[in-house]
Design a protein around this motif. Structure first.
Motif, mmCIF file in Angstrom:
data_model
loop_
_atom_site.group_PDB
_atom_site.id
_atom_site.type_symbol
_atom_site.label_atom_id
_atom_site.label_comp_id
_atom_site.label_asym_id
_atom_site.label_seq_id
_atom_site.Cartn_x
_atom_site.Cartn_y
_atom_site.Cartn_z
ATOM 1 N N VAL A 8 1.094 -1.269 -0.449
ATOM 2 C CA VAL A 8 -0.023 0.095 -0.051
ATOM 3 C C VAL A 8 1.132 1.375 -0.103
ATOM 4 O O VAL A 8 2.022 1.629 0.924
ATOM 5 C CB VAL A 8 -1.132 0.353 1.128
ATOM 6 C CG1 VAL A 8 -1.714 1.227 1.420
ATOM 7 C CG2 VAL A 8 -2.160 -1.449 1.221
ATOM 8 N N VAL A 9 0.708 1.948 -1.118
ATOM 9 C CA VAL A 9 1.494 3.059 -1.102
ATOM 10 C C VAL A 9 0.227 4.769 -0.195
ATOM 11 O O VAL A 9 1.217 5.498 -0.910
ATOM 12 C CB VAL A 9 1.620 3.691 -2.490
ATOM 13 C CG1 VAL A 9 2.688 1.988 -3.060
ATOM 14 C CG2 VAL A 9 1.049 3.317 -3.661
ATOM 15 N N THR A 10 -0.780 4.756 -0.317
ATOM 16 C CA THR A 10 -1.061 6.117 -0.002
ATOM 17 C C THR A 10 -2.023 5.738 1.228
ATOM 18 O O THR A 10 -2.383 4.683 1.186
ATOM 19 C CB THR A 10 -1.730 6.677 -1.565
ATOM 20 O OG1 THR A 10 -2.487 5.307 -1.398
ATOM 21 C CG2 THR A 10 -0.518 6.685 -2.206
ATOM 22 N N VAL A 11 -2.255 6.671 1.661
ATOM 23 C CA VAL A 11 -3.365 7.229 2.744
ATOM 24 C C VAL A 11 -3.159 8.368 2.858
ATOM 25 O O VAL A 11 -2.115 9.553 2.096
ATOM 26 C CB VAL A 11 -2.518 6.846 3.979
ATOM 27 C CG1 VAL A 11 -2.972 5.192 4.226
ATOM 28 C CG2 VAL A 11 -1.709 6.962 4.671
ATOM 29 N N SER A 12 -4.239 8.789 3.425
ATOM 30 C CA SER A 12 -4.912 10.333 2.921
ATOM 31 C C SER A 12 -6.309 11.154 4.527
ATOM 32 O O SER A 12 -7.008 10.579 4.849
ATOM 33 C CB SER A 12 -5.628 10.777 1.720
ATOM 34 O OG SER A 12 -6.914 10.197 1.808
ATOM 35 N N ASP A 13 -5.853 11.851 4.090
ATOM 36 C CA ASP A 13 -7.018 12.877 5.406
ATOM 37 C C ASP A 13 -7.673 13.933 4.424
ATOM 38 O O ASP A 13 -8.063 14.441 2.685
ATOM 39 C CB ASP A 13 -6.761 13.146 7.023
ATOM 40 C CG ASP A 13 -5.224 14.786 6.701
ATOM 41 O OD1 ASP A 13 -5.810 14.959 5.615
ATOM 42 O OD2 ASP A 13 -5.050 14.240 7.062
#
Length: 448
Positions: free
Chosen positions: A259-264
């Protein structure tokens, strides 16, 4: 087929005329109505009994004011909702959302989706949803406690262990559930089964926190295996950084994906080496910080403002886990351009109708929210069972049941897809599989 087309057309017109300003509700309902045409053709008795006309109208809508006092002594007022949509197969079940965007249209769309989602789990729970336009961000624990107590003072008049069992959603986590439950108990005495998502110390279930994120990956794993593929070594983009995103990230990594991204709500981080789970948990679960802090702690990561779906990199799987309509047609075209093979939704309706059309036109295999993110409500229903039995099951037992439920949901959607020759349209398959159980129950119970 003409009778089916006219029935759907007239129903859409009635919904539009009755609630012209409820765009989110219309979007959710119209998508389902269109996908059910093959079922109505095969079962004209559903048209004769006007099952869909009954199903799209909530059994009960409750709206109320929530007065509370902030830390400066000022009096504030918010608006609260509970939509008890359909109880044909069991008590109303669905989360509470605290977010400034909450209005009746959003609560109705979520409640309608919940009918079909809950049906797919195979558990005896109907569809409902609720919440408030209160924003927990930036509020002190004392302010959130006073708000929750005021909210529950009104809501408690309309819920019960065998009537309506709320849970958490966006803005409603363990802290809020604790305050809500405490106020309910103060007014009514101890009834553990009145809310789910409770703390383990007072009737909560092991694996509930992880359930939606883990369930998303269990569903995705079943889907991918059915395509003779595997999660191992896949590159994955995830949006969001709440419970769903965090535990989808964890389970995806356990299955060998990167997994290469997370966000808010402000932006996202991209880490080509793979997101570090422990750092995300520390920032979001312990410090209650912003995701940009990840890039300050992990040197291989970069922080960007805006939508993670606008970033142009090659990857295999998209897992939107943030909020409704976060992916539009333009962003879906970017997803296709980047070579994505699978989209599975951890949030509720994160892809708008234009985006879904892009997926289907480009043969991207699409797992809709009502199937892919049903793990949370499934374990909520298991929590209700534990409360009824005055028992607490082990994490392994709950997780094993969750895996079985999510695999079964995929198999039901795939079976409906095959029966109606939908061509791997798992969105329509989920709608049909969820609808048929509810429709049969409604038909059996008569005009109620």
């Amino acid at each position: 087929m003409a009778d089916v087309e006219n029935y759907i057309k007239n129903l859409k017109e009635k919904i539009t005329n009755r609630d012209p300003d409820q765009s989110e509700f219309q979007e959710a309902v119209f998508t389902v109505l269109d996908s059910l045409k093959p079922v109505l053709k095969k079962h004209p008795e559903y048209i004769k009994a006007n099952i869909l006309g009954l199903m799209v109208e909530p059994e009960r809508v409750i709206q109320f004011r929530i007065p509370w006092q902030d830390d400066t002594g000022n009096f504030q007022v918010n608006r609260g909702f509970r939509v008890q949509f359909n109880s044909a197969i069991g008590p109303y079940k669905g989360g509470l959302r605290f977010h400034p965007s909450v209005n009746l249209s959003i609560i109705k769309f979520l409640g309608f989706e919940q009918i079909l989602k809950n049906s797919l789990t195979g558990l005896p729970i109907g569809g409902g949803k609720g919440g408030s336009d209160f924003d927990p961000k930036g509020k002190s624990d004392s302010e959130i406690m006073r708000f929750c107590q005021s909210f529950m003072t009104e809501l408690q008049k309309h819920i019960g262990p065998d009537l309506d069992v709320p849970a958490g959603d966006i803005g409603v986590g363990g802290r809020e559930i604790g305050y809500l439950y405490g106020q309910y108990k103060r007014l009514n005495g101890s009834q553990n089964g009145i809310l789910t998502g409770k703390g383990l110390q007072y009737g909560g279930s092991l694996a509930r926190t992880e359930a939606t994120g883990f369930g998303l990956i269990y569903y995705l794993d079943a889907l991918i295996k059915d395509q003779n593929d595997t999660l191992k070594d896949k590159i994955v983009k995830i949006s969001g950084a709440g419970n769903v995103a965090i535990y989808a990230l964890q389970k995806a990594q356990e299955n060998g994906a990167k997994v290469v991204t997370v966000s808010d709500s402000n932006g996202y981080v991209y880490d080509p080496n793979g997101i570090d789970l422990a750092t995300v948990k520390q920032i979001k679960e312990v410090e209650r910080g912003r995701i940009k802090e990840y890039a300050e702690k992990i040197k291989s990561a970069q922080y960007f403002e805006g939508s993670v779906w606008d970033q142009d990199i090659e990857y295999d799987i998209a897992l939107p886990c943030a909020t409704q309509n976060e992916i539009d047609e333009k962003e879906a075209q970017m997803i296709v351009k980047d070579g994505v093979k699978y989209v599975a939704e951890g949030a509720n309706m994160p892809s708008d109708t234009g985006a879904i059309k892009v997926y289907k036109d480009n043969k991207v295999i699409y797992g809709p929210a009502k199937a892919a993110n049903a793990g949370g409500v499934a374990v909520s229903a298991l929590e209700m069972s534990q409360n009824s039995e005055r028992l607490s099951w082990s994490f392994e037992d709950v997780d094993k049941q969750l895996q079985s439920i999510m695999k079964d949901i995929y198999e039901k959607t795939a079976a409906a897809d095959k029966e109606y020759d939908l061509g791997k349209d798992f969105q329509a398959g989920a709608n049909i599989a969820g609808f048929e159980k509810v429709a049969q129950a409604m038909l059996a119970q008569g005009l109620v």
